[in-house]
Design an enzyme around this catalytic site. Sequence first.
Site, PDB file in Angstrom:
ATOM      1  N   PHE A 136      -1.529  -9.929  -3.947  1.00 34.94           N
ATOM      2  CA  PHE A 136      -1.847  -8.587  -4.449  1.00 34.94           C
ATOM      3  C   PHE A 136      -2.196  -7.700  -3.254  1.00 34.94           C
ATOM      4  CE2 PHE A 136      -4.800  -5.303  -5.852  1.00 34.94           C
ATOM      5  CZ  PHE A 136      -4.127  -4.764  -6.939  1.00 34.94           C
ATOM      6  N   ASP A 220      -3.603  -9.129   5.222  1.00 29.98           N
ATOM      7  CA  ASP A 220      -4.393  -8.309   4.301  1.00 29.98           C
ATOM      8  C   ASP A 220      -5.787  -8.935   4.174  1.00 29.98           C
ATOM      9  OD1 ASP A 220      -5.645  -7.221   2.040  1.00 29.98           O
ATOM     10  OD2 ASP A 220      -3.760  -6.992   0.938  1.00 29.98           O
ATOM     11  N   LYS A 249     -12.929  -2.449   1.172  1.00 29.88           N
ATOM     12  CA  LYS A 249     -13.977  -3.072   0.369  1.00 29.88           C
ATOM     13  C   LYS A 249     -15.289  -3.242   1.136  1.00 29.88           C
ATOM     14  CE  LYS A 249     -11.091  -5.513  -3.035  1.00 29.88           C
ATOM     15  NZ  LYS A 249     -11.608  -4.933  -4.280  1.00 29.88           N
TER      16      LYS A 249
END
Length: 405
Positions: A136, A220, A249
């Site tokens: 994702f 990522d 994040k």
Amino acid sequence: MSTGWQDAVDQDLVRNAGARLALFTRGEGAYLWDVDGRRYLDFLGGIAVTSLGHAHPVFVEAVARQAATLTHVSNYFATPPQLDLAARLKTLAGAGPSGRVYFGNSGAEANEAAFKLARLHGGAARPRILALRDAFHGRTMGTLALTGKPAMQEPFGPMVPGVEFLDSTVAALEEAMDDRVAALFVEPIKGEAGVLELPDGYLAAAREITARHGALLIVDEIQTGAGRTGAWFAFQHAGIRPDAITVAKGIGGGFPIGALITFDGASDLFYPGTHGSTFGGNALATATALAVLAEIERAGLLENAVVRGDQVRDAIDAMASPLVAATRGRGLLIGVALRAPVAAEIVTAAQRHGLVVNAANAETVRLAPALTIGDVEVDEFAELFSRALADVAVHTPTLTTEASA
């Protein structure tokens, strides 16, 4: 119990998400309070975002101080916190003097920049981009094209072309790789797929294979970065040097920020006019992220992530629940693998008992609490999660019978 807010959600918010599970009005440390004043232990952390917990004094002071000084000037100008954060991220990632940083406002924006980086590297001679199935990377049109989840892509086709999806094996990578590949995108741990780690040795092999063919290796680190796995970035456990990483994040501790960090030759690919963001890297976001990263280091939270992660896993094992098959992940990014597709039921039961967790998929409960948790929070989690498992196990008699046989 107050319920009128649910009508407001239904009437006023776009229905891109399911029903909201609670209306939270404040937080402190590892705890949240809802509109009725009920306290919850937060073991989701805004999906690995609130690194320092809620309303941490360092976070609050950094936001207030910078808001009273300078918040935003656009990307036509630079500010001291922007430059300081770029230098700090380069150091933490090990990018060295040749590294560079692009700032955006989210993980998806960081991955959009990385997608463009791959295109700039590839040009017409390298039209292929490789990514992993079940990974994702975001929900924008570009990052959705990188996301190996057909169900997410299907309503929005056709996708941005050129992306091919592989199984997460070295053999699959060797077979797919050639000199027409611009880049390989990987998550060190696939959070949305159920907190699935890559096979042992995969990142080292991926680094060798991509380098041999002149392709970029882009990692990522949006969910795994900022110390969550016990290192600043998860790729560092493998001892490799990627061409670029994306972060978001946890680096902002709750303030929206994302970044692309480039290494070596990849740092020279962008040139003026190729990318930009009005809000990206503004003084308020970068000053806050600087303070969050400094506190993670000062408080020894990388080490705490390792210690507390082990404690949480041990506590889950000690529950001996017939529903739990195993635990996965690293540090304080933990997936609880289940023997039945009852993750949503466990999340609901946990919330009834005052615990916030998340269903990454039907058979995995995801835990990503603040890096600041200690013995008290781990013990409370064990009590509440055990109750939730017991509640759901009662309604799963086949598993219960098999486990006791």
